[in-house]
Design a protein around this motif. Structure first.
Motif, PDB file in Angstrom:
ATOM      1  N   ARG A 286      20.331  -9.904   1.489  1.00  0.00           N
ATOM      2  CA  ARG A 286      20.399 -11.238   0.896  1.00  0.00           C
ATOM      3  C   ARG A 286      21.019 -12.189   1.902  1.00  0.00           C
ATOM      4  O   ARG A 286      21.724 -11.762   2.829  1.00  0.00           O
ATOM      5  CB  ARG A 286      21.221 -11.234  -0.393  1.00  0.00           C
ATOM      6  CG  ARG A 286      22.711 -10.973  -0.200  1.00  0.00           C
ATOM      7  CD  ARG A 286      23.416 -10.972  -1.539  1.00  0.00           C
ATOM      8  NE  ARG A 286      24.825 -10.592  -1.400  1.00  0.00           N
ATOM      9  CZ  ARG A 286      25.572 -10.127  -2.398  1.00  0.00           C
ATOM     10  NH1 ARG A 286      25.026  -9.976  -3.606  1.00  0.00           N
ATOM     11  NH2 ARG A 286      26.835  -9.811  -2.194  1.00  0.00           N
ATOM     12  N   ALA A 287      20.760 -13.460   1.725  1.00  0.00           N
ATOM     13  CA  ALA A 287      21.375 -14.469   2.578  1.00  0.00           C
ATOM     14  C   ALA A 287      22.849 -14.608   2.216  1.00  0.00           C
ATOM     15  O   ALA A 287      23.231 -14.508   1.047  1.00  0.00           O
ATOM     16  CB  ALA A 287      20.663 -15.813   2.406  1.00  0.00           C
TER      17      ALA A 287
ATOM     18  N   ILE B 126      16.472  -9.443  -1.629  1.00  0.00           N
ATOM     19  CA  ILE B 126      15.080  -8.980  -1.612  1.00  0.00           C
ATOM     20  C   ILE B 126      15.007  -7.517  -1.211  1.00  0.00           C
ATOM     21  O   ILE B 126      15.860  -6.992  -0.499  1.00  0.00           O
ATOM     22  CB  ILE B 126      14.215  -9.807  -0.632  1.00  0.00           C
ATOM     23  CG1 ILE B 126      14.783  -9.710   0.792  1.00  0.00           C
ATOM     24  CG2 ILE B 126      14.105 -11.247  -1.087  1.00  0.00           C
ATOM     25  CD1 ILE B 126      13.823 -10.189   1.860  1.00  0.00           C
ATOM     26  N   ASP B 127      13.950  -6.892  -1.674  1.00  0.00           N
ATOM     27  CA  ASP B 127      13.591  -5.532  -1.277  1.00  0.00           C
ATOM     28  C   ASP B 127      12.649  -5.652  -0.080  1.00  0.00           C
ATOM     29  O   ASP B 127      11.556  -6.195  -0.192  1.00  0.00           O
ATOM     30  CB  ASP B 127      12.902  -4.835  -2.451  1.00  0.00           C
ATOM     31  CG  ASP B 127      12.471  -3.408  -2.137  1.00  0.00           C
ATOM     32  OD1 ASP B 127      12.419  -3.034  -0.945  1.00  0.00           O
ATOM     33  OD2 ASP B 127      12.167  -2.676  -3.083  1.00  0.00           O
TER      34      ASP B 127
ATOM     35  N   TRP C 250      11.457 -17.008  -8.201  1.00  0.00           N
ATOM     36  CA  TRP C 250      12.263 -16.530  -7.078  1.00  0.00           C
ATOM     37  C   TRP C 250      11.980 -15.071  -6.740  1.00  0.00           C
ATOM     38  O   TRP C 250      12.160 -14.650  -5.601  1.00  0.00           O
ATOM     39  CB  TRP C 250      13.742 -16.752  -7.370  1.00  0.00           C
ATOM     40  CG  TRP C 250      14.087 -18.212  -7.489  1.00  0.00           C
ATOM     41  CD1 TRP C 250      13.608 -19.236  -6.731  1.00  0.00           C
ATOM     42  CD2 TRP C 250      14.960 -18.819  -8.443  1.00  0.00           C
ATOM     43  NE1 TRP C 250      14.142 -20.433  -7.145  1.00  0.00           N
ATOM     44  CE2 TRP C 250      14.971 -20.217  -8.191  1.00  0.00           C
ATOM     45  CE3 TRP C 250      15.749 -18.325  -9.485  1.00  0.00           C
ATOM     46  CZ2 TRP C 250      15.733 -21.111  -8.943  1.00  0.00           C
ATOM     47  CZ3 TRP C 250      16.505 -19.216 -10.238  1.00  0.00           C
ATOM     48  CH2 TRP C 250      16.493 -20.583  -9.952  1.00  0.00           C
ATOM     49  N   ARG C 251      11.545 -14.295  -7.731  1.00  0.00           N
ATOM     50  CA  ARG C 251      11.171 -12.906  -7.463  1.00  0.00           C
ATOM     51  C   ARG C 251       9.710 -12.793  -7.036  1.00  0.00           C
ATOM     52  O   ARG C 251       9.203 -11.704  -6.840  1.00  0.00           O
ATOM     53  CB  ARG C 251      11.435 -12.050  -8.702  1.00  0.00           C
ATOM     54  CG  ARG C 251      12.921 -11.838  -8.969  1.00  0.00           C
ATOM     55  CD  ARG C 251      13.160 -11.180 -10.319  1.00  0.00           C
ATOM     56  NE  ARG C 251      14.562 -10.851 -10.522  1.00  0.00           N
ATOM     57  CZ  ARG C 251      15.102 -10.528 -11.703  1.00  0.00           C
ATOM     58  NH1 ARG C 251      14.325 -10.481 -12.783  1.00  0.00           N
ATOM     59  NH2 ARG C 251      16.388 -10.257 -11.787  1.00  0.00           N
TER      60      ARG C 251
ATOM     61  N   LEU D 224       9.942 -14.294   1.193  1.00  0.00           N
ATOM     62  CA  LEU D 224      11.267 -14.397   1.811  1.00  0.00           C
ATOM     63  C   LEU D 224      11.979 -15.686   1.397  1.00  0.00           C
ATOM     64  O   LEU D 224      13.165 -15.671   1.043  1.00  0.00           O
ATOM     65  CB  LEU D 224      11.135 -14.367   3.341  1.00  0.00           C
ATOM     66  CG  LEU D 224      10.697 -13.049   3.981  1.00  0.00           C
ATOM     67  CD1 LEU D 224      10.501 -13.243   5.475  1.00  0.00           C
ATOM     68  CD2 LEU D 224      11.710 -11.939   3.719  1.00  0.00           C
ATOM     69  N   LEU D 225      11.265 -16.788   1.443  1.00  0.00           N
ATOM     70  CA  LEU D 225      11.871 -18.083   1.152  1.00  0.00           C
ATOM     71  C   LEU D 225      12.372 -18.150  -0.285  1.00  0.00           C
ATOM     72  O   LEU D 225      13.433 -18.719  -0.550  1.00  0.00           O
ATOM     73  CB  LEU D 225      10.858 -19.200   1.406  1.00  0.00           C
ATOM     74  CG  LEU D 225      11.410 -20.625   1.484  1.00  0.00           C
ATOM     75  CD1 LEU D 225      12.446 -20.754   2.589  1.00  0.00           C
ATOM     76  CD2 LEU D 225      10.282 -21.614   1.711  1.00  0.00           C
ATOM     77  N   MET D 226      11.633 -17.569  -1.205  1.00  0.00           N
ATOM     78  CA  MET D 226      12.051 -17.583  -2.600  1.00  0.00           C
ATOM     79  C   MET D 226      13.146 -16.547  -2.856  1.00  0.00           C
ATOM     80  O   MET D 226      14.190 -16.846  -3.436  1.00  0.00           O
ATOM     81  CB  MET D 226      10.856 -17.315  -3.515  1.00  0.00           C
ATOM     82  CG  MET D 226       9.728 -18.331  -3.390  1.00  0.00           C
ATOM     83  SD  MET D 226      10.230 -20.028  -3.733  1.00  0.00           S
ATOM     84  CE  MET D 226      10.239 -20.001  -5.518  1.00  0.00           C
ATOM     85  N   GLY D 227      12.919 -15.333  -2.405  1.00  0.00           N
ATOM     86  CA  GLY D 227      13.826 -14.239  -2.742  1.00  0.00           C
ATOM     87  C   GLY D 227      15.193 -14.331  -2.109  1.00  0.00           C
ATOM     88  O   GLY D 227      16.189 -13.886  -2.696  1.00  0.00           O
ATOM     89  N   LEU D 228      15.267 -14.892  -0.906  1.00  0.00           N
ATOM     90  CA  LEU D 228      16.563 -14.984  -0.238  1.00  0.00           C
ATOM     91  C   LEU D 228      17.472 -16.032  -0.875  1.00  0.00           C
ATOM     92  O   LEU D 228      18.644 -16.126  -0.522  1.00  0.00           O
ATOM     93  CB  LEU D 228      16.382 -15.274   1.255  1.00  0.00           C
ATOM     94  CG  LEU D 228      15.880 -14.089   2.067  1.00  0.00           C
ATOM     95  CD1 LEU D 228      15.527 -14.513   3.486  1.00  0.00           C
ATOM     96  CD2 LEU D 228      16.921 -12.959   2.096  1.00  0.00           C
TER      97      LEU D 228
END
Length: 387
Positions: A369-370, A333-334, A262-263, A323-327
């Motif tokens: 973040r979402a 996300i940074d 995810w990161r 984006l897809l993983m981090g959100l």
């Protein structure tokens, strides 16, 4: 993009054991049933060869996590698990606090076998419980009953330092009150981590055919959203808040291996149908292997690996994946790291619109973040940010 930037999130090894005792009707994972004993020694030798191939690409990297997934890795003999873990340790340097997870089904749990896995080096187990209700376990095609699941959890807690187990909710005919009671029991059984997934109908599965034929009634979207909200509230109140859309943990007990995904860190994926993301030089590679186990085996024995994809990702693809993983993460996300991958900035007007519509929220300087609302339309949120 430099390898350093790609590896800010750590480095992990995923080993896919593709065999199961039975195929669950909701499952679209690469899992296979074999009615004859699997030649574990031959497969272990192939894993060793494929690991060697990736070790050449990833020299100097330190392994923070190893994840034995499937399929049902707990169908492996402890000696096979020990051999695979030794193969990793012989090819890379392991961090002192390396997390080593093995997935197990309650029906394949034996205390003696679990002690063997622990002796081999496994320090975290993830149990596929899926339900604590006998009726729904039958519906889901599971081979265990609820009491077997409870006993497996107790055995795991007594054997391993860390434990997680999975549950599926929003099942056909399930009431919110019933799920809340089941979730409370799960929390009482859990040590520090739960993975809680909404039942989804995946194309090509028996459940998909039943659903298309009108023989499997799923909750309406509004009710499914209520299940999600209830799950977030109950777990947060119990001290296991969501750190990712479907994963809940006490602070500090998050699954380190999944955090690598995810990161958007680097990870090697070996075994039939495994996927990976590996930075070699200045190129970030997307890798995947042959899905059919015996074909993968023959390919590895012939060529040293079972790769069917080994392609460099362009900047746009890396940005979208990041984006897809981090959100999915509560930590978000940074945006500066997004720019590192994609070589472009997020459009301030699009970001402002997503903030105003409550799809994302700012959680610090240059971090977003979402929101819960954004989780339900995450693909659209990513498309907006990446436009």
């Amino acid at each position: 993009m430099t390898a350093h930037k790609a590896n800010e999130a750590g480095f992990g090894i995923y080993i896919h054991w593709p065999f199961c005792a039975a195929k669950c009707p909701y499952c679209d994972f690469n899992s296979h049933v074999r009615h004859q004993p699997v030649d574990q020694a031959r497969f272990a030798a192939a894993f060793e060869r494929e690991l060697s191939h990736f070790a050449e690409l990833t020299k100097g990297k330190r392994v923070e996590s190893i994840f034995l997934g499937g399929g049902t890795p707990s169908l492996m003999e402890p000696a096979t698990v020990e051999r695979l873990l030794k193969a990793v340790a012989d090819r890379w340097t392991l961090e002192d606090a390396v997390e080593i997870t093995l997935e197990a089904n309650p029906s394949s749990v034996e205390a003696e076998r679990f002690r063997g896995y622990r002796a081999a080096g496994v320090n975290r187990v993830s149990l596929g419980v899926q339900s604590l209700q006998d009726r729904d376990l039958k519906l889901l095609g599971r081979l265990h009953d609820a009491d077997t699941a409870r006993a497996a959890v107790e055995t795991a807690r007594a054997t391993f330092p860390r434990l997680s187990f999975d549950l599926i909710y929003a099942r056909p005919g399930q009431a919110l009150t019933a799920w809340e009671a089941e979730l409370q029991e799960a929390i009482s059984l859990a040590a520090d981590h739960l993975s809680l997934y909404q039942l989804t109908i995946e194309h090509g599965t028996p459940f998909y055919a039943l659903h298309q034929a009108g023989k499997l009634d799923m909750p309406e979207p509004d009710l499914a959203a209520e299940f999600f909200e209830l799950t977030q509230e109950v777990t947060a109140d119990a001290g296991l808040p969501a750190y990712e859309v479907s994963n809940h943990a006490r602070p500090g007990a998050e699954c380190r291996h999944n955090l690598v995904y995810w990161r958007y860190g680097d990870y090697v994926g070996v075994g039939p149908g495994a996927h990976g993301r590996v930075t070699a030089g200045a190129t970030r590679l997307a890798t995947s292997t042959e899905r059919h186990p015996e074909t993968w085996l023959e390919n590895v024995e012939r060529a040293g690996h079972g790769l069917i994809e080994n392609a460099g990702l362009n900047e746009e693809e890396q940005g979208d994946e990041f984006l897809l993983m981090g959100l999915r993460l509560k930590e978000g996300i940074d945006l500066g790291r997004y720019e590192t991958f994609s070589h472009r900035s997020v459009d301030p007007r699009r970001l402002k619109a997503l903030l105003e519509h409550g799809m994302v929220e700012e959680i610090g300087e240059n971090r977003v973040r979402a929101t819960r609302e954004g989780f339900f339309v995450l693909d659209a949120v990513v498309a907006d940010l990446a436009a």
